[in-house]
Design a protein around this motif. Sequence first.
Motif, mmCIF file in Angstrom:
data_model
loop_
_atom_site.group_PDB
_atom_site.id
_atom_site.type_symbol
_atom_site.label_atom_id
_atom_site.label_comp_id
_atom_site.label_asym_id
_atom_site.label_seq_id
_atom_site.Cartn_x
_atom_site.Cartn_y
_atom_site.Cartn_z
ATOM 1 N N GLN A 108 -1.940 -53.620 23.188
ATOM 2 C CA GLN A 108 -2.626 -53.846 21.913
ATOM 3 C C GLN A 108 -4.125 -53.545 22.055
ATOM 4 O O GLN A 108 -4.733 -52.914 21.192
ATOM 5 C CB GLN A 108 -2.422 -55.300 21.484
ATOM 6 N N HIS A 109 -4.697 -53.969 23.179
ATOM 7 C CA HIS A 109 -6.121 -53.760 23.410
ATOM 8 C C HIS A 109 -6.450 -52.266 23.539
ATOM 9 O O HIS A 109 -7.440 -51.781 22.997
ATOM 10 C CB HIS A 109 -6.568 -54.544 24.646
ATOM 11 N N VAL A 110 -5.581 -51.518 24.259
ATOM 12 C CA VAL A 110 -5.782 -50.071 24.371
ATOM 13 C C VAL A 110 -5.712 -49.448 22.972
ATOM 14 O O VAL A 110 -6.521 -48.593 22.605
ATOM 15 C CB VAL A 110 -4.722 -49.435 25.305
ATOM 16 N N VAL A 112 -6.325 -50.806 19.972
ATOM 17 C CA VAL A 112 -7.464 -51.063 19.074
ATOM 18 C C VAL A 112 -8.702 -50.250 19.473
ATOM 19 O O VAL A 112 -9.624 -50.092 18.678
ATOM 20 C CB VAL A 112 -7.827 -52.571 18.946
ATOM 21 N N HIS A 113 -8.688 -49.708 20.694
ATOM 22 C CA HIS A 113 -9.769 -48.803 21.089
ATOM 23 C C HIS A 113 -9.437 -47.372 20.684
ATOM 24 O O HIS A 113 -10.329 -46.576 20.414
ATOM 25 C CB HIS A 113 -9.982 -48.846 22.612
ATOM 26 N N ALA A 114 -8.144 -47.033 20.669
ATOM 27 C CA ALA A 114 -7.722 -45.642 20.454
ATOM 28 C C ALA A 114 -7.628 -45.266 18.986
ATOM 29 O O ALA A 114 -7.916 -44.130 18.612
ATOM 30 C CB ALA A 114 -6.375 -45.405 21.131
ATOM 31 N N LEU A 121 -12.465 -52.830 13.616
ATOM 32 C CA LEU A 121 -12.314 -54.291 13.690
ATOM 33 C C LEU A 121 -12.757 -54.802 15.062
ATOM 34 O O LEU A 121 -13.490 -55.779 15.174
ATOM 35 C CB LEU A 121 -10.848 -54.678 13.473
ATOM 36 N N HIS A 122 -12.299 -54.090 16.100
ATOM 37 C CA HIS A 122 -12.542 -54.526 17.479
ATOM 38 C C HIS A 122 -14.030 -54.390 17.860
ATOM 39 O O HIS A 122 -14.483 -55.019 18.821
ATOM 40 C CB HIS A 122 -11.641 -53.711 18.408
ATOM 41 N N ARG A 123 -14.778 -53.583 17.091
ATOM 42 C CA ARG A 123 -16.216 -53.420 17.331
ATOM 43 C C ARG A 123 -16.948 -54.766 17.315
ATOM 44 O O ARG A 123 -17.956 -54.943 17.999
ATOM 45 C CB ARG A 123 -16.825 -52.543 16.226
ATOM 46 N N HIS A 125 -16.065 -57.511 18.570
ATOM 47 C CA HIS A 125 -16.042 -58.086 19.924
ATOM 48 C C HIS A 125 -17.042 -57.367 20.836
ATOM 49 O O HIS A 125 -17.706 -57.989 21.649
ATOM 50 C CB HIS A 125 -14.617 -57.976 20.481
ATOM 51 N N HIS A 126 -17.161 -56.049 20.654
ATOM 52 C CA HIS A 126 -17.988 -55.245 21.557
ATOM 53 C C HIS A 126 -19.465 -55.174 21.181
ATOM 54 O O HIS A 126 -20.294 -54.829 22.017
ATOM 55 C CB HIS A 126 -17.433 -53.818 21.654
ATOM 56 N N ALA A 127 -19.776 -55.437 19.905
ATOM 57 C CA ALA A 127 -21.152 -55.248 19.439
ATOM 58 C C ALA A 127 -22.103 -56.331 19.954
ATOM 59 O O ALA A 127 -23.325 -56.188 19.826
ATOM 60 C CB ALA A 127 -21.182 -55.197 17.919
ATOM 61 N N VAL A 205 -17.526 -54.406 32.759
ATOM 62 C CA VAL A 205 -17.522 -52.935 32.701
ATOM 63 C C VAL A 205 -17.045 -52.481 31.316
ATOM 64 O O VAL A 205 -17.583 -51.545 30.723
ATOM 65 C CB VAL A 205 -16.577 -52.347 33.790
ATOM 66 N N HIS A 206 -16.053 -53.203 30.779
ATOM 67 C CA HIS A 206 -15.457 -52.869 29.477
ATOM 68 C C HIS A 206 -16.437 -53.074 28.313
ATOM 69 O O HIS A 206 -16.242 -52.546 27.225
ATOM 70 C CB HIS A 206 -14.203 -53.725 29.281
ATOM 71 N N HIS A 207 -17.501 -53.838 28.533
ATOM 72 C CA HIS A 207 -18.472 -54.093 27.461
ATOM 73 C C HIS A 207 -19.717 -53.216 27.566
ATOM 74 O O HIS A 207 -20.719 -53.457 26.884
ATOM 75 C CB HIS A 207 -18.855 -55.578 27.440
HETATM 76 ZN ZN LIG Z 1 -12.190 -53.939 23.944
#
Ligand SMILES: [Zn+2]
Length: 296
Positions: A108-110, A112-114, A121-123, A125-127, A205-207
Amino acid sequence: MEINEFIMANEKTIRMSFFFGMLIVMAIWEIVAPRRALTISKTVRWVNNLGLVFFNSFLLRVLFPAAAVGIAAFASSNGWGIFNYYDVPFWLTVVASVIIMDFVIYIQHVMVHAVPVLWRLHRVHHADLDYDVTTGARFHPIEIILSMLIKFATIVVLGPPVIAVVIFEIMLNATAMFNHGNVRLPTAIDKVLRLFLVTPDMHRVHHSVEDDEANSNFGFSLPWWDRMFGTYRDQPRGGHVGMTIGIHKFRDTKQVTWFSGLMTLPFKGKISDYVINRRQWSEPQQSSSNEKRAGE
Ligand SMILES: [Zn+2]
Ligand SMILES: [Zn+2]
């Protein structure tokens, strides 16, 4: 089964206790041994990030009062799902269910990035411009609802025991808070720990703002999926203190820190802003060195 009744009756209390317990432990650790200096005031970040967390948990209670455990109990009483169909030893069902549900979260995580619209939506979490325990629970309400529906579908197909669902939810919540911690962990311990568990240094690393680094280390609890599926990356190029956290184009505090900004973040910018599978890293000016750097 007696244990099931106890879990069903106290599910909310059990999960809340683990959430606050873990929050306190990580908060103290972040004060005692922080990994990086925060760029935004901790108070402002915590009020907004935790505000979003409480808003989401309220929303879930209203929309899905039965929660994941309710779905698991319903599936088992109706004989739905693979594990309710076959005669598998109980302990094996519990262990396998937890591992499989973690794998679904990885996929699911892959995803929401792809997929560009899901990345919007997932932005949220990353922003986050900083990385701490509250980042771990910071998701847009629509992504939270989507995650819940995926979890329900997984439970209906799998038929996990109620206890496995509770263990999984507590594990995911606790590990997400642990691996988003702005904490220092000796390299030697990190090295051993990340064979079994996603560590703060591994998930940080993911962030990264760098696209190729952000498209690495998708695991939340178990680190194995990243190694198995080729998305594992050991360390950030810039080092843990030197690296930049967040998303390149979203650096405005109001937009990426305040509750109101987080709510509207998925609706900002053009769809074409995002390219599927950004595993390449290009140095801003010199495109000739791309190949060499990307192959590292
Ligand atoms: Zn992510
Ligand atoms: Zn994260």
